[in-house]
Design a protein around this motif. Sequence first.
Motif, mmCIF file in Angstrom:
data_model
loop_
_atom_site.group_PDB
_atom_site.id
_atom_site.type_symbol
_atom_site.label_atom_id
_atom_site.label_comp_id
_atom_site.label_asym_id
_atom_site.label_seq_id
_atom_site.Cartn_x
_atom_site.Cartn_y
_atom_site.Cartn_z
ATOM 1 N N MET A 1 1.766 -11.782 -1.910
ATOM 2 C CA MET A 1 0.928 -11.217 -0.857
ATOM 3 C C MET A 1 -0.384 -10.734 -1.472
ATOM 4 O O MET A 1 -0.390 -9.774 -2.218
ATOM 5 C CB MET A 1 1.618 -10.017 -0.212
ATOM 6 C CG MET A 1 2.809 -10.333 0.634
ATOM 7 S SD MET A 1 3.563 -8.810 1.233
ATOM 8 C CE MET A 1 3.254 -8.999 2.951
ATOM 9 N N LYS A 2 -1.426 -11.412 -1.177
ATOM 10 C CA LYS A 2 -2.715 -11.027 -1.727
ATOM 11 C C LYS A 2 -3.298 -9.849 -0.960
ATOM 12 O O LYS A 2 -3.675 -8.853 -1.550
ATOM 13 C CB LYS A 2 -3.654 -12.238 -1.674
ATOM 14 C CG LYS A 2 -4.949 -12.013 -2.378
ATOM 15 C CD LYS A 2 -4.775 -12.015 -3.866
ATOM 16 C CE LYS A 2 -6.123 -11.999 -4.538
ATOM 17 N NZ LYS A 2 -6.066 -11.833 -5.942
ATOM 18 N N ASN A 3 -3.351 -9.954 0.345
ATOM 19 C CA ASN A 3 -3.879 -8.875 1.180
ATOM 20 C C ASN A 3 -2.781 -8.386 2.109
ATOM 21 O O ASN A 3 -2.357 -9.107 3.009
ATOM 22 C CB ASN A 3 -5.077 -9.363 2.002
ATOM 23 C CG ASN A 3 -6.253 -9.691 1.118
ATOM 24 O OD1 ASN A 3 -6.585 -8.929 0.222
ATOM 25 N ND2 ASN A 3 -6.873 -10.833 1.346
ATOM 26 N N CYS A 4 -2.343 -7.176 1.868
ATOM 27 C CA CYS A 4 -1.279 -6.603 2.696
ATOM 28 C C CYS A 4 -1.897 -5.786 3.821
ATOM 29 O O CYS A 4 -2.926 -5.124 3.625
ATOM 30 C CB CYS A 4 -0.390 -5.704 1.852
ATOM 31 S SG CYS A 4 0.478 -6.600 0.570
ATOM 32 N N PRO A 5 -1.265 -5.807 4.985
ATOM 33 C CA PRO A 5 -1.762 -4.982 6.081
ATOM 34 C C PRO A 5 -1.654 -3.499 5.716
ATOM 35 O O PRO A 5 -0.744 -3.101 4.993
ATOM 36 C CB PRO A 5 -0.823 -5.310 7.242
ATOM 37 C CG PRO A 5 -0.019 -6.486 6.815
ATOM 38 C CD PRO A 5 -0.113 -6.602 5.351
ATOM 39 N N PRO A 6 -2.574 -2.691 6.209
ATOM 40 C CA PRO A 6 -2.536 -1.256 5.914
ATOM 41 C C PRO A 6 -1.199 -0.603 6.285
ATOM 42 O O PRO A 6 -0.740 0.297 5.592
ATOM 43 C CB PRO A 6 -3.680 -0.680 6.756
ATOM 44 C CG PRO A 6 -4.588 -1.832 6.985
ATOM 45 C CD PRO A 6 -3.728 -3.055 7.023
ATOM 46 N N GLN A 7 -0.572 -1.078 7.348
ATOM 47 C CA GLN A 7 0.705 -0.499 7.749
ATOM 48 C C GLN A 7 1.782 -0.771 6.698
ATOM 49 O O GLN A 7 2.616 0.081 6.427
ATOM 50 C CB GLN A 7 1.151 -1.025 9.117
ATOM 51 C CG GLN A 7 2.397 -0.344 9.651
ATOM 52 C CD GLN A 7 2.224 1.156 9.808
ATOM 53 O OE1 GLN A 7 1.228 1.621 10.351
ATOM 54 N NE2 GLN A 7 3.187 1.921 9.325
ATOM 55 N N PHE A 8 1.753 -1.964 6.098
ATOM 56 C CA PHE A 8 2.711 -2.285 5.037
ATOM 57 C C PHE A 8 2.506 -1.360 3.836
ATOM 58 O O PHE A 8 3.462 -0.848 3.264
ATOM 59 C CB PHE A 8 2.565 -3.747 4.607
ATOM 60 C CG PHE A 8 3.524 -4.139 3.515
ATOM 61 C CD1 PHE A 8 4.835 -4.478 3.816
ATOM 62 C CD2 PHE A 8 3.123 -4.155 2.187
ATOM 63 C CE1 PHE A 8 5.724 -4.835 2.813
ATOM 64 C CE2 PHE A 8 4.002 -4.512 1.177
ATOM 65 C CZ PHE A 8 5.307 -4.851 1.487
ATOM 66 N N GLU A 9 1.248 -1.130 3.473
ATOM 67 C CA GLU A 9 0.947 -0.239 2.352
ATOM 68 C C GLU A 9 1.448 1.175 2.641
ATOM 69 O O GLU A 9 2.071 1.807 1.782
ATOM 70 C CB GLU A 9 -0.554 -0.215 2.086
ATOM 71 C CG GLU A 9 -1.090 -1.541 1.583
ATOM 72 C CD GLU A 9 -2.589 -1.531 1.364
ATOM 73 O OE1 GLU A 9 -3.178 -0.424 1.242
ATOM 74 O OE2 GLU A 9 -3.178 -2.620 1.306
ATOM 75 N N ALA A 10 1.194 1.661 3.851
ATOM 76 C CA ALA A 10 1.641 3.003 4.229
ATOM 77 C C ALA A 10 3.166 3.091 4.213
ATOM 78 O O ALA A 10 3.737 4.091 3.749
ATOM 79 C CB ALA A 10 1.096 3.377 5.607
ATOM 80 N N ASP A 11 3.825 2.063 4.709
ATOM 81 C CA ASP A 11 5.287 2.045 4.709
ATOM 82 C C ASP A 11 5.835 1.992 3.282
ATOM 83 O O ASP A 11 6.855 2.616 2.975
ATOM 84 C CB ASP A 11 5.816 0.864 5.514
ATOM 85 C CG ASP A 11 5.585 1.009 7.009
ATOM 86 O OD1 ASP A 11 5.277 2.136 7.471
ATOM 87 O OD2 ASP A 11 5.701 -0.009 7.718
ATOM 88 N N ALA A 12 5.169 1.258 2.408
ATOM 89 C CA ALA A 12 5.592 1.164 1.012
ATOM 90 C C ALA A 12 5.489 2.522 0.329
ATOM 91 O O ALA A 12 6.392 2.941 -0.397
ATOM 92 C CB ALA A 12 4.749 0.130 0.278
#
Length: 70
Positions: A1-12
């Motif tokens: 995944m090169k560019n992850c959605p902001p929601q994925f980053e927050a969930d991570a």
Amino acid sequence: MKNCPPQFEADAVALYESRPEATIRPVAADLGVNPETLRNWVRAAGASRPRGRRAEASVEPPTALGAQNA
């Protein structure tokens, strides 16, 4: 995944914070991202947790013997 959605980053980051016993590496492996990527997301989010064994040790006042040696 090169560019992850902001929601994925927050969930991570939330997942990392919810596992106080886990380090970055296993959480990143569970998510399929590079550990440095997760570390950067955690830093950017300002998330912090106690680190290492020092964080687990309780701070006790010095004993009389300890005070003499100091």
